[in-house]
Design a protein around this motif. Sequence first.
Motif, PDB file in Angstrom:
ATOM      1  N   GLY B  70      10.802   2.262  -4.230  1.00  0.00           N
ATOM      2  CA  GLY B  70       9.649   2.058  -5.099  1.00  0.00           C
ATOM      3  C   GLY B  70       9.706   0.730  -5.805  1.00  0.00           C
ATOM      4  N   GLY B  71       8.699   0.494  -6.633  1.00  0.00           N
ATOM      5  CA  GLY B  71       8.651  -0.764  -7.378  1.00  0.00           C
ATOM      6  C   GLY B  71       8.412  -1.964  -6.490  1.00  0.00           C
ATOM      7  N   ILE B  72       7.674  -1.756  -5.385  1.00  0.00           N
ATOM      8  CA  ILE B  72       7.449  -2.864  -4.442  1.00  0.00           C
ATOM      9  C   ILE B  72       5.952  -3.028  -4.167  1.00  0.00           C
ATOM     10  CG2 ILE B  72       9.714  -2.881  -3.333  1.00  0.00           C
ATOM     11  CD1 ILE B  72       8.501  -1.060  -1.126  1.00  0.00           C
ATOM     12  N   VAL B  73       5.189  -3.015  -5.255  1.00  0.00           N
ATOM     13  CA  VAL B  73       3.728  -3.072  -5.131  1.00  0.00           C
ATOM     14  C   VAL B  73       3.290  -4.275  -4.292  1.00  0.00           C
ATOM     15  CG1 VAL B  73       1.577  -3.371  -6.420  1.00  0.00           C
ATOM     16  CG2 VAL B  73       3.356  -1.850  -7.283  1.00  0.00           C
ATOM     17  N   ASP B  74       3.886  -5.423  -4.528  1.00  0.00           N
ATOM     18  CA  ASP B  74       3.461  -6.616  -3.801  1.00  0.00           C
ATOM     19  C   ASP B  74       3.733  -6.490  -2.303  1.00  0.00           C
ATOM     20  OD1 ASP B  74       2.320  -7.905  -5.908  1.00  0.00           O
ATOM     21  OD2 ASP B  74       4.143  -9.015  -6.467  1.00  0.00           O
ATOM     22  N   ASP B  75       4.867  -5.867  -1.961  1.00  0.00           N
ATOM     23  CA  ASP B  75       5.156  -5.638  -0.540  1.00  0.00           C
ATOM     24  C   ASP B  75       4.090  -4.744   0.080  1.00  0.00           C
ATOM     25  OD1 ASP B  75       7.405  -7.114  -0.629  1.00  0.00           O
ATOM     26  OD2 ASP B  75       8.822  -5.507  -0.166  1.00  0.00           O
ATOM     27  N   ILE B  76       3.741  -3.701  -0.650  1.00  0.00           N
ATOM     28  CA  ILE B  76       2.799  -2.720  -0.116  1.00  0.00           C
ATOM     29  C   ILE B  76       1.414  -3.329   0.061  1.00  0.00           C
ATOM     30  CG2 ILE B  76       1.585  -0.569  -0.713  1.00  0.00           C
ATOM     31  CD1 ILE B  76       4.367   0.334  -1.909  1.00  0.00           C
ATOM     32  N   LEU B  77       1.051  -4.203  -0.853  1.00  0.00           N
ATOM     33  CA  LEU B  77      -0.287  -4.802  -0.791  1.00  0.00           C
ATOM     34  C   LEU B  77      -0.333  -6.098   0.023  1.00  0.00           C
ATOM     35  CD1 LEU B  77      -1.313  -4.177  -4.497  1.00  0.00           C
ATOM     36  CD2 LEU B  77      -2.449  -3.189  -2.502  1.00  0.00           C
ATOM     37  N   ALA B  78       0.823  -6.530   0.487  1.00  0.00           N
ATOM     38  CA  ALA B  78       0.900  -7.861   1.098  1.00  0.00           C
ATOM     39  C   ALA B  78      -0.061  -8.048   2.273  1.00  0.00           C
ATOM     40  CB  ALA B  78       2.333  -8.146   1.560  1.00  0.00           C
ATOM     41  N   ASN B  79      -0.309  -6.981   3.033  1.00  0.00           N
ATOM     42  CA  ASN B  79      -1.156  -7.095   4.217  1.00  0.00           C
ATOM     43  C   ASN B  79      -2.552  -6.503   4.022  1.00  0.00           C
ATOM     44  OD1 ASN B  79       0.432  -8.248   6.660  1.00  0.00           O
ATOM     45  ND2 ASN B  79       1.901  -6.907   5.651  1.00  0.00           N
ATOM     46  N   ALA B  80      -2.907  -6.167   2.810  1.00  0.00           N
ATOM     47  CA  ALA B  80      -4.214  -5.538   2.578  1.00  0.00           C
ATOM     48  C   ALA B  80      -5.339  -6.503   2.912  1.00  0.00           C
ATOM     49  CB  ALA B  80      -4.318  -5.092   1.126  1.00  0.00           C
ATOM     50  N   PRO B  81      -6.347  -6.055   3.669  1.00  0.00           N
ATOM     51  CA  PRO B  81      -7.474  -6.942   3.975  1.00  0.00           C
ATOM     52  C   PRO B  81      -8.226  -7.350   2.701  1.00  0.00           C
ATOM     53  CG  PRO B  81      -7.579  -4.935   5.325  1.00  0.00           C
ATOM     54  CD  PRO B  81      -6.484  -4.742   4.329  1.00  0.00           C
ATOM     55  N   VAL B  82      -8.364  -6.410   1.772  1.00  0.00           N
ATOM     56  CA  VAL B  82      -9.012  -6.712   0.488  1.00  0.00           C
ATOM     57  C   VAL B  82      -8.212  -6.023  -0.614  1.00  0.00           C
ATOM     58  CG1 VAL B  82     -11.157  -6.721  -0.831  1.00  0.00           C
ATOM     59  CG2 VAL B  82     -11.254  -6.581   1.669  1.00  0.00           C
ATOM     60  N   ARG B  83      -7.814  -6.778  -1.618  1.00  0.00           N
ATOM     61  CA  ARG B  83      -7.095  -6.177  -2.743  1.00  0.00           C
ATOM     62  C   ARG B  83      -7.645  -6.726  -4.050  1.00  0.00           C
ATOM     63  NH1 ARG B  83      -1.012  -8.603  -3.473  1.00  0.00           N
ATOM     64  NH2 ARG B  83      -1.230  -7.600  -5.475  1.00  0.00           N
ATOM     65  N   GLU B  84      -7.433  -5.955  -5.090  1.00  0.00           N
ATOM     66  CA  GLU B  84      -7.811  -6.414  -6.417  1.00  0.00           C
ATOM     67  C   GLU B  84      -6.734  -5.913  -7.356  1.00  0.00           C
ATOM     68  OE1 GLU B  84     -12.206  -6.152  -6.916  1.00  0.00           O
ATOM     69  OE2 GLU B  84     -11.640  -5.630  -8.970  1.00  0.00           O
ATOM     70  N   ASP B  85      -6.100  -6.805  -8.077  1.00  0.00           N
ATOM     71  CA  ASP B  85      -4.941  -6.442  -8.900  1.00  0.00           C
ATOM     72  C   ASP B  85      -3.974  -5.618  -8.039  1.00  0.00           C
ATOM     73  OD1 ASP B  85      -6.108  -7.784 -11.025  1.00  0.00           O
ATOM     74  OD2 ASP B  85      -7.268  -6.006 -11.591  1.00  0.00           O
ATOM     75  N   ASN B  86      -3.627  -4.426  -8.514  1.00  0.00           N
ATOM     76  CA  ASN B  86      -2.676  -3.619  -7.752  1.00  0.00           C
ATOM     77  C   ASN B  86      -3.360  -2.525  -6.935  1.00  0.00           C
ATOM     78  OD1 ASN B  86      -0.549  -5.128  -8.552  1.00  0.00           O
ATOM     79  ND2 ASN B  86       0.231  -3.690 -10.076  1.00  0.00           N
ATOM     80  N   TYR B  87      -4.549  -2.802  -6.466  1.00  0.00           N
ATOM     81  CA  TYR B  87      -5.306  -1.775  -5.743  1.00  0.00           C
ATOM     82  C   TYR B  87      -5.771  -2.277  -4.378  1.00  0.00           C
ATOM     83  CZ  TYR B  87      -5.605   0.369 -10.360  1.00  0.00           C
ATOM     84  OH  TYR B  87      -5.296   0.922 -11.570  1.00  0.00           O
TER      85      TYR B  87
END
Lengths: 496, 95
Positions: B70-87
């Motif tokens: 856990g605690g790896i929000v940036d890793d999880i969102l790294a490949n998101a086609p569209v992100r906003e803040d931590n979502y």
Amino acid sequence: MSDLTLLSLAEARDALKSKKISALELTRAHVEAMEAARPLNCFITETPELALAQATQSDAKIARGEAGPLEGLPLGIKDLYCSKGVRTTAASRILGNFTPTYESTVSGNLLRDGAVTLGKLNLDEFAMGSSNETSAFGPVISPWRRKGDPAAKIVPGGSSGGSSAAVAARLCLGATATDTGGSIRQPAAFTGTVGIKPTYGRCSRWGIVAFASSLDQAGPITRTVRDAAIMLRSMAGHDPRDTTSVDAPVPDYEKSMGASLKGRRIGVPKEYRLDGLSAEILALWDQGVAWLKDAGAEIVEISLPHTKYALPTYYIIAPAEASSNLARYDGVRYGIRETGRDIADMYEKTRAKGFGQEVRRRIMIGTYVLSAGYYDAYYVRAQKVRSLIKQDFDTVFAAGVDAVLTPATPSPAFAQGEQGSTDPVEMYLNDVFTVTVNMAGLPGLSVPSGLAANGLPLGLQLIGRPFDEETLFSLAGAIEQAAPKIDYPQAWWRGA
Amino acid sequence: MSVDPAVVRRIAHLSRIAVEDKEVERLNGEINAILTFVETLSSVDVAGVEPIASVLPMQMKKRADVVTDGGIVDDILANAPVREDNYFVVPKVVE
């Protein structure tokens, strides 16, 4: 030393150990070969800078006496294995811009042991195919050519076609591959290389893009049996992140090379003598029987009565699992996204654009056989037949058979466009001899055994008891010794 | 068993894959070719046979029910086609 790409993995390892060559020289030779072989389209992503940096580190480790078992050896990684910080595509448009933030367990094991990674190898999209023609990054061309027919672009098999072609073309000393229905053994047979799919559970599936989770298994493709034994030892092992990986010690497979075959019982299944099987394949099979007999093994005819149901069973179970596994590609968390008028429309447009034709078809078949009203008739029935296929092998092994010998493929490699364009089932038949092994979770190895009349390689398959890869390496070593030596093609693609 | 164009459209929708009208006929033929190929399984006597659960007679390992990652929000969102803040951002779902 002259051309370092002519070395086998074991020879390169020994030359590094005795400091006859450096990891940097060895890696430079392979980087140069990789770059000169772009007409073959083996690699989706080349990582020469990474490879050279790894080689420099390996030389330092060798100098300090801290070399790992694969220290400084340049390998290729099938682009189904997630590589930390390196684009990983599964040869699909939908993952065309995906860069994992983690490393698959198996490729991580290779790095732990000192391997140098040259890049990510082409494959059929999501490992669905037998010719590497379904890749979104274009087909791979085999280094092999048909006699008197240099214009025909020969396929390297699939799905691990980039792996088999790169190894046969001497672009890397070995490559990782994966096998769901024959995707290691069929491309190995098509390119005169050695490929082993180990027992289900021997290698971790963590970090490898999933196709059909109850069938998928990682394994190596190499030019010699010894090289496959060396690579598998590093790849295998328990991983707490894959609950289907087995917590059992990994033997030193290389030690099984040269073991006596005296008294080993080899089964030859009569059901594999398919109607219409070519005389060439039958003769190869008889030759394999003769070689093992000469090496001291005892040959017995066996019966695997449910063999003919294996491929139809596979074409229910594998698409069913794929439809579930590939549900994750929805344009939200990774991969491409197409805009739609609402979320369902976005999913549908994203998946229509992101998946190629073969993948879309398999997802739809899988969705159908799992849908209400058809689940029992198709999926549950297939899972029952799969039990029967496995029981066939259990019975034979309980009767004292140590391994089974079969042809690896029903034909040598074909050219691009020659199979499956009108009827998908034609392409599926490539896996007729290999798919039973995935159904039963057994280890299977393809070893080059000669050339067809048209000059293309042919392979024999050995099937073992669960977790008895060692017997397969001993037997394959004997066939390798007895068979005519494989002369890999000259580099006609240079300057092509 | 075989499918018709209406069933093909239904499967495509269940699969969340958009199909164009001109594709339906081709898919219909291909899917029926595969269903014909697997039809042979209906002749196998499976009375009393259990569907396979696992190829290995293995107890699944269990671990302590504790947080191990856990605690790896940036890793999880790294490949998101569209992100906003931590979502992850998706089209509006709830009216």
